[in-house]
Design a protein around this motif. Structure first.
Motif, PDB file in Angstrom:
ATOM      1  N   GLY A 288     -96.295  79.125 108.429  1.00 27.66           N
ATOM      2  CA  GLY A 288     -97.156  77.967 108.483  1.00 27.66           C
ATOM      3  C   GLY A 288     -96.674  76.877 109.409  1.00 27.66           C
ATOM      4  O   GLY A 288     -97.438  76.009 109.801  1.00 27.66           O
ATOM      5  N   GLY A 289     -95.397  76.943 109.789  1.00 24.86           N
ATOM      6  CA  GLY A 289     -94.886  76.010 110.776  1.00 24.86           C
ATOM      7  C   GLY A 289     -94.681  74.591 110.291  1.00 24.86           C
ATOM      8  O   GLY A 289     -94.600  73.661 111.089  1.00 24.86           O
ATOM      9  N   PHE A 290     -94.594  74.405 108.968  1.00 28.88           N
ATOM     10  CA  PHE A 290     -94.345  73.053 108.460  1.00 28.88           C
ATOM     11  C   PHE A 290     -92.982  72.581 108.945  1.00 28.88           C
ATOM     12  O   PHE A 290     -92.012  73.327 108.916  1.00 28.88           O
ATOM     13  N   THR A 291     -92.925  71.336 109.370  1.00 23.69           N
ATOM     14  CA  THR A 291     -91.669  70.790 109.883  1.00 23.69           C
ATOM     15  C   THR A 291     -91.272  69.527 109.131  1.00 23.69           C
ATOM     16  O   THR A 291     -92.127  68.798 108.621  1.00 23.69           O
ATOM     17  N   PHE A 292     -89.967  69.309 109.074  1.00 21.57           N
ATOM     18  CA  PHE A 292     -89.420  68.135 108.411  1.00 21.57           C
ATOM     19  C   PHE A 292     -88.324  67.568 109.311  1.00 21.57           C
ATOM     20  O   PHE A 292     -87.542  68.313 109.884  1.00 21.57           O
ATOM     21  N   TYR A 293     -88.269  66.250 109.397  1.00 27.18           N
ATOM     22  CA  TYR A 293     -87.284  65.600 110.256  1.00 27.18           C
ATOM     23  C   TYR A 293     -86.577  64.474 109.524  1.00 27.18           C
ATOM     24  O   TYR A 293     -87.181  63.767 108.712  1.00 27.18           O
ATOM     25  N   ALA A 294     -85.324  64.294 109.852  1.00 29.82           N
ATOM     26  CA  ALA A 294     -84.618  63.107 109.400  1.00 29.82           C
ATOM     27  C   ALA A 294     -85.197  61.892 110.115  1.00 29.82           C
ATOM     28  O   ALA A 294     -85.613  61.990 111.284  1.00 29.82           O
ATOM     29  N   ASP A 295     -85.228  60.759 109.441  1.00 31.01           N
ATOM     30  CA  ASP A 295     -85.799  59.549 110.047  1.00 31.01           C
ATOM     31  C   ASP A 295     -85.092  59.188 111.349  1.00 31.01           C
ATOM     32  O   ASP A 295     -85.713  58.688 112.289  1.00 31.01           O
ATOM     33  N   SER A 296     -83.813  59.466 111.412  1.00 34.79           N
ATOM     34  CA  SER A 296     -83.018  59.062 112.570  1.00 34.79           C
ATOM     35  C   SER A 296     -83.370  59.824 113.844  1.00 34.79           C
ATOM     36  O   SER A 296     -82.999  59.386 114.944  1.00 34.79           O
ATOM     37  N   VAL A 297     -84.096  60.947 113.702  1.00 34.75           N
ATOM     38  CA  VAL A 297     -84.406  61.746 114.895  1.00 34.75           C
ATOM     39  C   VAL A 297     -85.899  61.860 115.161  1.00 34.75           C
ATOM     40  O   VAL A 297     -86.306  62.430 116.170  1.00 34.75           O
ATOM     41  N   LYS A 298     -86.713  61.327 114.275  1.00 33.66           N
ATOM     42  CA  LYS A 298     -88.168  61.407 114.455  1.00 33.66           C
ATOM     43  C   LYS A 298     -88.573  60.771 115.774  1.00 33.66           C
ATOM     44  O   LYS A 298     -88.124  59.686 116.128  1.00 33.66           O
ATOM     45  N   GLY A 299     -89.436  61.489 116.491  1.00 38.15           N
ATOM     46  CA  GLY A 299     -89.896  60.993 117.772  1.00 38.15           C
ATOM     47  C   GLY A 299     -88.993  61.354 118.933  1.00 38.15           C
ATOM     48  O   GLY A 299     -89.379  61.192 120.097  1.00 38.15           O
ATOM     49  N   ARG A 300     -87.787  61.851 118.638  1.00 37.30           N
ATOM     50  CA  ARG A 300     -86.850  62.228 119.700  1.00 37.30           C
ATOM     51  C   ARG A 300     -86.549  63.729 119.692  1.00 37.30           C
ATOM     52  O   ARG A 300     -86.358  64.329 120.747  1.00 37.30           O
ATOM     53  N   PHE A 301     -86.490  64.320 118.513  1.00 38.79           N
ATOM     54  CA  PHE A 301     -86.164  65.739 118.380  1.00 38.79           C
ATOM     55  C   PHE A 301     -87.411  66.511 117.965  1.00 38.79           C
ATOM     56  O   PHE A 301     -88.257  66.000 117.212  1.00 38.79           O
ATOM     57  N   THR A 302     -87.489  67.753 118.424  1.00 33.16           N
ATOM     58  CA  THR A 302     -88.589  68.629 118.051  1.00 33.16           C
ATOM     59  C   THR A 302     -88.041  70.002 117.697  1.00 33.16           C
ATOM     60  O   THR A 302     -87.318  70.606 118.504  1.00 33.16           O
ATOM     61  N   ILE A 303     -88.386  70.486 116.514  1.00 36.45           N
ATOM     62  CA  ILE A 303     -88.001  71.834 116.115  1.00 36.45           C
ATOM     63  C   ILE A 303     -89.192  72.762 116.320  1.00 36.45           C
ATOM     64  O   ILE A 303     -90.340  72.374 116.079  1.00 36.45           O
ATOM     65  N   SER A 304     -88.914  73.958 116.797  1.00 32.48           N
ATOM     66  CA  SER A 304     -89.976  74.927 117.031  1.00 32.48           C
ATOM     67  C   SER A 304     -89.442  76.330 116.779  1.00 32.48           C
ATOM     68  O   SER A 304     -88.234  76.527 116.631  1.00 32.48           O
ATOM     69  N   GLN A 305     -90.347  77.287 116.747  1.00 35.59           N
ATOM     70  CA  GLN A 305     -89.953  78.663 116.431  1.00 35.59           C
ATOM     71  C   GLN A 305     -90.614  79.641 117.381  1.00 35.59           C
ATOM     72  O   GLN A 305     -91.682  79.376 117.924  1.00 35.59           O
TER      73      GLN A 305
END
Length: 126
Positions: free
Chosen positions: A55-72
């Motif tokens: 389903g590709g649900f993603t979760f980010y730490a607040d400190s990296v939101k907008g700067r880091f992107t996880i993908s598969q």
């Protein structure tokens, strides 16, 4: 047993970018959560970003939101972490982790992750 192999770490100047890769030795057809954690000297290991591969649900730490992107890339059993606008405080050892046959909520719980890579160092100079 699942083996995870990370690559892509290195040294960059603040504001620069790096892309981390994590290859899993075993394909999980459903219910896999993979993610990135980091640990700086003298600090606890913290979650950076995770992805539920069904389903590709993603979760980010607040400190990296907008700067880091996880993908598969399921065809390659690989998860990536694109890191942009890097800051000196991003300096740490980055670890790939995975848990299989679980719900997406496990992506939020570090203790649920069963498999860990050896880590790749990221150093950001100011």
């Amino acid at each position: 047993q699942v083996q995870l192999v990370e690559s892509g770490g290195g040294s960059v100047q603040a504001g620069g970018s790096l892309r981390l890769s994590c290859v899993a030795s075993v394909y999980t057809p459903w219910g896999a959560c993979m993610g990135w954690f980091r640990q700086a000297p003298g600090k606890e290991r913290e979650g950076v970003a995770t992805i539920y591969t069904s389903g590709g649900f993603t979760f980010y730490a607040d400190s990296v939101k907008g700067r880091f992107t996880i993908s598969q890339d399921n065809a390659k059993n690989t998860v990536y972490l694109q890191m942009n606008s890097l800051k000196p405080e991003d300096t740490a050892m980055y670890y790939c982790a995975a848990v299989r046959y679980t719900s997406r909520w496990s992506c939020l719980v570090r203790a649920d992750f069963s498999y860990w890579g050896q880590g790749t160092q990221v150093t950001v100079a100011s």
